[in-house]
Enzyme design. Structure first.
Site, PDB file in Angstrom:
ATOM      1  CB  VAL A 284       3.716  -1.463   9.944  1.00 29.16           C
ATOM      2  CG1 VAL A 284       4.404  -2.786   9.686  1.00 29.16           C
ATOM      3  CG2 VAL A 284       2.252  -1.504   9.531  1.00 29.16           C
ATOM      4  CE1 TYR A 285      -1.594   0.851  10.497  1.00 31.31           C
ATOM      5  CE2 TYR A 285      -2.879   0.954  12.516  1.00 31.31           C
ATOM      6  CZ  TYR A 285      -2.795   0.665  11.165  1.00 31.31           C
ATOM      7  OH  TYR A 285      -3.903   0.189  10.495  1.00 31.31           O
ATOM      8  N   GLY A 286       3.655   3.778  12.653  1.00 30.66           N
ATOM      9  CA  GLY A 286       4.704   4.560  13.295  1.00 30.66           C
ATOM     10  C   GLY A 286       5.891   3.728  13.706  1.00 30.66           C
TER      11      GLY A 286
END
Length: 312
Positions: free
Chosen positions: A52-54
């Protein structure tokens, strides 16, 4: 950089982990490349990301750098799954295994070294969630598995379930917030980790940036607390009790002729059960300051004083 075993497993990682949450967003690809190169040159091996990072951009950037900057075989790659793009928790077997496949595709590799459950999902039976970890290891898509932000009883239950039957993948790590400003894990999670042989991977070991001392006289315009996105993330650590701890860290730093960052990071790095604090930097210069703490070890009297002022 010193290397440590992750819990009671055979996996060895550097005692600092490189966090990549801002890669592809606040941290441009060329800055990420400089960070990874500098980290590897300093002996760092453990690199942490998440699906989910970026919206996956962190994994995409890291994947390119594994082909262009630092060979994949020189690093220990960790990613996470369990949070959908809309923010819902989903630790169903269906979602987790699909998410792992998507992560491997973005990273451009056939396996990760450590795959972690990003959150605890009370809506999914734990045995179903853990079966996905078993499948991921059995299929070769990951070598080891861990969890993030589990309460003590959740960690103990998951670790015991995995040990209860031969062939299940053991939980080797728990990633959780831990710093001089946030020592709550010492009540239950840390004792559970010690009992289960699980290594602790602290996130936000600098107290969401507050322990660097940058907020002592206000909120700098270029700090995270000055942004709409991160203001509420930092705000809980800007109170009076936090101020007293930051002042103690600053005093210790002045006495040792090092930075407050070095004092705060060294404190958490060498706590019982801690394997590798995960540090994030927006720029290569910030990361350089973090890497310099490798040479810092706190004297017992300073460590004891910091323990007292920050005692939960």
């Amino acid at each position: 950089m010193e290397q440590r075993h992750l819990g009671r497993s055979g996996l060895v990682v550097s005692r600092l982990g490189l966090g990549t949450m801002t890669w592809g967003q606040e941290t441009a690809p060329e800055e990420a490349a400089a960070q990874l190169a500098g980290f590897a040159d300093a002996g760092g091996t453990f690199v942490d990301t998440a699906d989910v990072y970026g919206d996956g951009d962190s994994e995409r950037v890291l994947g390119r750098l594994l082909r262009e900057v630092v060979p994949r075989e020189e690093l220990v790659i960790s990613t996470k799954a369990a949070i959908r793009p809309d923010g819902r928790y989903d630790c169903s077997r269906r979602h987790l295994l699909a998410a792992l496949d998507a992560s491997l595709d973005r990273l451009g590799i056939d396996h990760v070294d450590l795959w972690q459950l990003h959150v605890y999902d009370p809506a999914t039976p734990l045995e179903e969630t853990l079966s996905a970890l078993d499948e991921a290891v059995a299929s070769g898509r990951t070598r080891y598995v861990g969890v993030c932000d589990y309460a003590g009883w959740q960690l103990a239950k998951a670790a015991a379930w995995q040990r209860a039957w031969p062939g299940r993948a053991p939980i080797v790590s728990v990633q959780t917030e831990y710093s001089l400003l946030h020592r709550e894990i010492e009540r239950e999670t840390a004792p559970a980790a010690e009992d289960a042989g699980v290594g602790i991977l602290p996130w936000s070991p600098l107290g969401r940036g507050v322990l660097t001392g940058k907020y002592r006289t206000g909120i700098p315009a270029d700090s995270r607390a000055a942004t709409t996105r991160y203001a509420e993330f930092v705000r809980p650590y800007l109170g009076e009790q936090s101020r007293l701890i930051v002042e103690s860290v600053t005093t210790a730093a002045e006495g040792l002729s090092v930075s407050p960052l070095a004092v705060a990071l060294s404190w958490v790095r060498d706590r019982p059960g801690v394997v590798a604090p995960i540090v994030g930097a927006r720029t290569p210069a910030q990361l350089l300051g973090i890497l310099e703490t490798e040479e810092v070890t706190l004297p017992d009297e300073i460590r004891d004083a910091l323990d007292d002022i920050s005692d939960i």
